[in-house]
Design a protein around this motif. Structure first.
Motif, PDB file in Angstrom:
ATOM      1  N   LEU A 108     -78.219 -58.833 -23.850  1.00  0.00           N
ATOM      2  CA  LEU A 108     -78.968 -59.563 -24.832  1.00  0.00           C
ATOM      3  C   LEU A 108     -79.969 -58.764 -25.621  1.00  0.00           C
ATOM      4  O   LEU A 108     -80.124 -57.588 -25.485  1.00  0.00           O
ATOM      5  N   ALA A 109     -80.616 -59.471 -26.426  1.00  0.00           N
ATOM      6  CA  ALA A 109     -81.527 -58.886 -27.368  1.00  0.00           C
ATOM      7  C   ALA A 109     -82.949 -58.926 -26.848  1.00  0.00           C
ATOM      8  O   ALA A 109     -83.278 -59.715 -25.988  1.00  0.00           O
ATOM      9  N   SER A 110     -83.754 -58.076 -27.422  1.00  0.00           N
ATOM     10  CA  SER A 110     -85.171 -58.085 -27.114  1.00  0.00           C
ATOM     11  C   SER A 110     -85.825 -59.267 -27.829  1.00  0.00           C
ATOM     12  O   SER A 110     -85.252 -59.830 -28.760  1.00  0.00           O
ATOM     13  N   PRO A 111     -87.036 -59.626 -27.416  1.00  0.00           N
ATOM     14  CA  PRO A 111     -87.751 -60.680 -28.148  1.00  0.00           C
ATOM     15  C   PRO A 111     -87.892 -60.355 -29.634  1.00  0.00           C
ATOM     16  O   PRO A 111     -87.909 -61.255 -30.472  1.00  0.00           O
ATOM     17  N   ALA A 112     -87.964 -59.062 -29.975  1.00  0.00           N
ATOM     18  CA  ALA A 112     -88.083 -58.675 -31.388  1.00  0.00           C
ATOM     19  C   ALA A 112     -86.843 -59.064 -32.182  1.00  0.00           C
ATOM     20  O   ALA A 112     -86.927 -59.423 -33.357  1.00  0.00           O
ATOM     21  N   VAL A 113     -85.652 -59.012 -31.557  1.00  0.00           N
ATOM     22  CA  VAL A 113     -84.419 -59.419 -32.243  1.00  0.00           C
ATOM     23  C   VAL A 113     -84.445 -60.911 -32.510  1.00  0.00           C
ATOM     24  O   VAL A 113     -84.114 -61.373 -33.605  1.00  0.00           O
ATOM     25  N   PHE A 114     -84.866 -61.693 -31.506  1.00  0.00           N
ATOM     26  CA  PHE A 114     -84.966 -63.142 -31.707  1.00  0.00           C
ATOM     27  C   PHE A 114     -85.979 -63.462 -32.807  1.00  0.00           C
ATOM     28  O   PHE A 114     -85.761 -64.345 -33.621  1.00  0.00           O
ATOM     29  N   ALA A 115     -87.089 -62.712 -32.835  1.00  0.00           N
ATOM     30  CA  ALA A 115     -88.086 -62.911 -33.890  1.00  0.00           C
ATOM     31  C   ALA A 115     -87.486 -62.583 -35.252  1.00  0.00           C
ATOM     32  O   ALA A 115     -87.727 -63.295 -36.238  1.00  0.00           O
ATOM     33  N   SER A 116     -86.675 -61.522 -35.334  1.00  0.00           N
ATOM     34  CA  SER A 116     -86.011 -61.160 -36.595  1.00  0.00           C
ATOM     35  C   SER A 116     -85.054 -62.254 -37.046  1.00  0.00           C
ATOM     36  O   SER A 116     -84.960 -62.568 -38.234  1.00  0.00           O
ATOM     37  N   MET A 117     -84.336 -62.837 -36.083  1.00  0.00           N
ATOM     38  CA  MET A 117     -83.407 -63.914 -36.415  1.00  0.00           C
ATOM     39  C   MET A 117     -84.163 -65.118 -36.971  1.00  0.00           C
ATOM     40  O   MET A 117     -83.765 -65.694 -37.999  1.00  0.00           O
ATOM     41  N   ARG A 118     -85.250 -65.484 -36.315  1.00  0.00           N
ATOM     42  CA  ARG A 118     -86.048 -66.625 -36.806  1.00  0.00           C
ATOM     43  C   ARG A 118     -86.661 -66.319 -38.170  1.00  0.00           C
ATOM     44  O   ARG A 118     -86.692 -67.172 -39.047  1.00  0.00           O
ATOM     45  N   GLN A 119     -87.138 -65.082 -38.352  1.00  0.00           N
ATOM     46  CA  GLN A 119     -87.742 -64.697 -39.623  1.00  0.00           C
ATOM     47  C   GLN A 119     -86.720 -64.759 -40.759  1.00  0.00           C
ATOM     48  O   GLN A 119     -87.059 -65.113 -41.886  1.00  0.00           O
ATOM     49  N   ALA A 120     -85.462 -64.437 -40.461  1.00  0.00           N
ATOM     50  CA  ALA A 120     -84.399 -64.505 -41.469  1.00  0.00           C
ATOM     51  C   ALA A 120     -83.934 -65.941 -41.716  1.00  0.00           C
ATOM     52  O   ALA A 120     -83.085 -66.180 -42.568  1.00  0.00           O
ATOM     53  N   GLY A 121     -84.473 -66.896 -40.954  1.00  0.00           N
ATOM     54  CA  GLY A 121     -84.106 -68.293 -41.140  1.00  0.00           C
ATOM     55  C   GLY A 121     -82.912 -68.742 -40.321  1.00  0.00           C
ATOM     56  O   GLY A 121     -82.407 -69.848 -40.504  1.00  0.00           O
ATOM     57  N   TRP A 122     -82.445 -67.880 -39.416  1.00  0.00           N
ATOM     58  CA  TRP A 122     -81.320 -68.267 -38.566  1.00  0.00           C
ATOM     59  C   TRP A 122     -81.789 -69.323 -37.576  1.00  0.00           C
ATOM     60  O   TRP A 122     -82.895 -69.251 -37.045  1.00  0.00           O
ATOM     61  N   LYS A 123     -80.928 -70.291 -37.316  1.00  0.00           N
ATOM     62  CA  LYS A 123     -81.223 -71.305 -36.313  1.00  0.00           C
ATOM     63  C   LYS A 123     -80.632 -70.853 -34.984  1.00  0.00           C
ATOM     64  O   LYS A 123     -79.509 -70.354 -34.946  1.00  0.00           O
ATOM     65  N   LEU A 124     -81.383 -71.025 -33.922  1.00  0.00           N
ATOM     66  CA  LEU A 124     -80.950 -70.619 -32.584  1.00  0.00           C
ATOM     67  C   LEU A 124     -80.848 -71.875 -31.735  1.00  0.00           C
ATOM     68  O   LEU A 124     -81.831 -72.597 -31.575  1.00  0.00           O
ATOM     69  N   ARG A 125     -79.647 -72.133 -31.215  1.00  0.00           N
ATOM     70  CA  ARG A 125     -79.435 -73.372 -30.474  1.00  0.00           C
ATOM     71  C   ARG A 125     -78.715 -73.108 -29.151  1.00  0.00           C
ATOM     72  O   ARG A 125     -77.765 -72.336 -29.114  1.00  0.00           O
ATOM     73  N   PRO A 126     -79.149 -73.804 -28.100  1.00  0.00           N
ATOM     74  CA  PRO A 126     -78.378 -73.745 -26.853  1.00  0.00           C
ATOM     75  C   PRO A 126     -77.170 -74.666 -26.966  1.00  0.00           C
ATOM     76  O   PRO A 126     -77.164 -75.581 -27.786  1.00  0.00           O
ATOM     77  N   PRO A 127     -76.142 -74.464 -26.146  1.00  0.00           N
ATOM     78  CA  PRO A 127     -74.997 -75.371 -26.181  1.00  0.00           C
ATOM     79  C   PRO A 127     -75.409 -76.763 -25.672  1.00  0.00           C
ATOM     80  O   PRO A 127     -76.295 -76.880 -24.833  1.00  0.00           O
ATOM     81  N   LEU A 128     -74.768 -77.778 -26.217  1.00  0.00           N
ATOM     82  CA  LEU A 128     -75.023 -79.138 -25.743  1.00  0.00           C
ATOM     83  C   LEU A 128     -74.326 -79.345 -24.411  1.00  0.00           C
ATOM     84  O   LEU A 128     -73.211 -78.875 -24.212  1.00  0.00           O
ATOM     85  N   ARG A 129     -74.980 -80.042 -23.508  1.00  0.00           N
ATOM     86  CA  ARG A 129     -74.343 -80.368 -22.225  1.00  0.00           C
ATOM     87  C   ARG A 129     -75.030 -81.580 -21.623  1.00  0.00           C
ATOM     88  O   ARG A 129     -76.177 -81.869 -21.928  1.00  0.00           O
TER      89      ARG A 129
END
Length: 197
Positions: A108-129
């Motif tokens: 996986l990615a570092s917290p900085a990668v997740f921050a970059s994804m959010r900054q770019a406007g990407w939505k991050l979602r867990p799978p539904l269950r």
């Protein structure tokens, strides 16, 4: 080693796969990485399947993907989005959503990668269950469509297959730094964003 041990079964598989011919005017839905990477085949196959329409949503899901340790968008999802944009199959400002297991997503990615994804406007979602379901996301999929403000999910297509969102799974052909992967690409007609009565 696998080639020497499995030469005969692979030869048999190749024999039958080479004899599968699509009817005239029909593009096969099956993709594999024996000769080309999945990303190299994707735009042309989408054109053949559903024309040159530009979509404004892209959802990527995988139980395993590579994000890297430095800030920035994850390489493979970003390359897929770029390939679709440069082929005029995805709008520049498309909504991009990643579906993944937030607590067990492998390389996986570092917290900085997740921050970059959010900054770019990407939505991050867990799978539904369901609450009593402890299975983990294993599916690998891409889904793209147009949302125009109404309920119609227009120009939708989906890839379902074995290719993880990693260089070996999606960016490289088998034997050239890639895994042997397979999947199908299909158009999804008549979908709605919300369920109908």
């Amino acid at each position: 080693a696998p080639d020497s041990r499995q030469h005969e079964p692979f030869g048999e598989m190749e024999f039958w796969l080479d004899r599968l011919k699509a009817p005239r005017g029909v593009t096969p839905r099956f993709l594999d990485t024996r000769r080309q990477s999945l990303i190299a085949q994707l735009p042309a196959r989408i054109y053949a399947l559903d024309g040159t329409k530009r979509r404004n949503t892209l959802t990527l899901g995988s139980g395993f993907w590579e994000g890297g340790s430095e800030a920035g968008l994850p390489r493979v999802p970003e390359r897929i989005a770029d390939a679709l944009r440069s082929s005029w199959l995805l709008t520049k400002g498309a909504e991009i959503t990643m579906v993944f297991e937030p607590d067990e997503c492998a390389a996986l990615a570092s917290p900085a990668v997740f921050a970059s994804m959010r900054q770019a406007g990407w939505k991050l979602r867990p799978p539904l269950r369901r609450p009593d379901d402890n299975r983990r996301l294993h599916a690998k999929f891409l889904f793209s469509a147009n949302w125009t403000g109404g309920n119609a999910c227009a120009s939708a297509w989906a890839y379902l297959g074995s290719g993880n969102l990693t260089p070996a799974g999606f960016l490289n052909a088998a034997g050239r730094g890639g895994n042997l992967e397979a999947g199908i690409l299909m158009a999804a007609k008549g979908l709605h964003w919300e369920s109908q009565k």
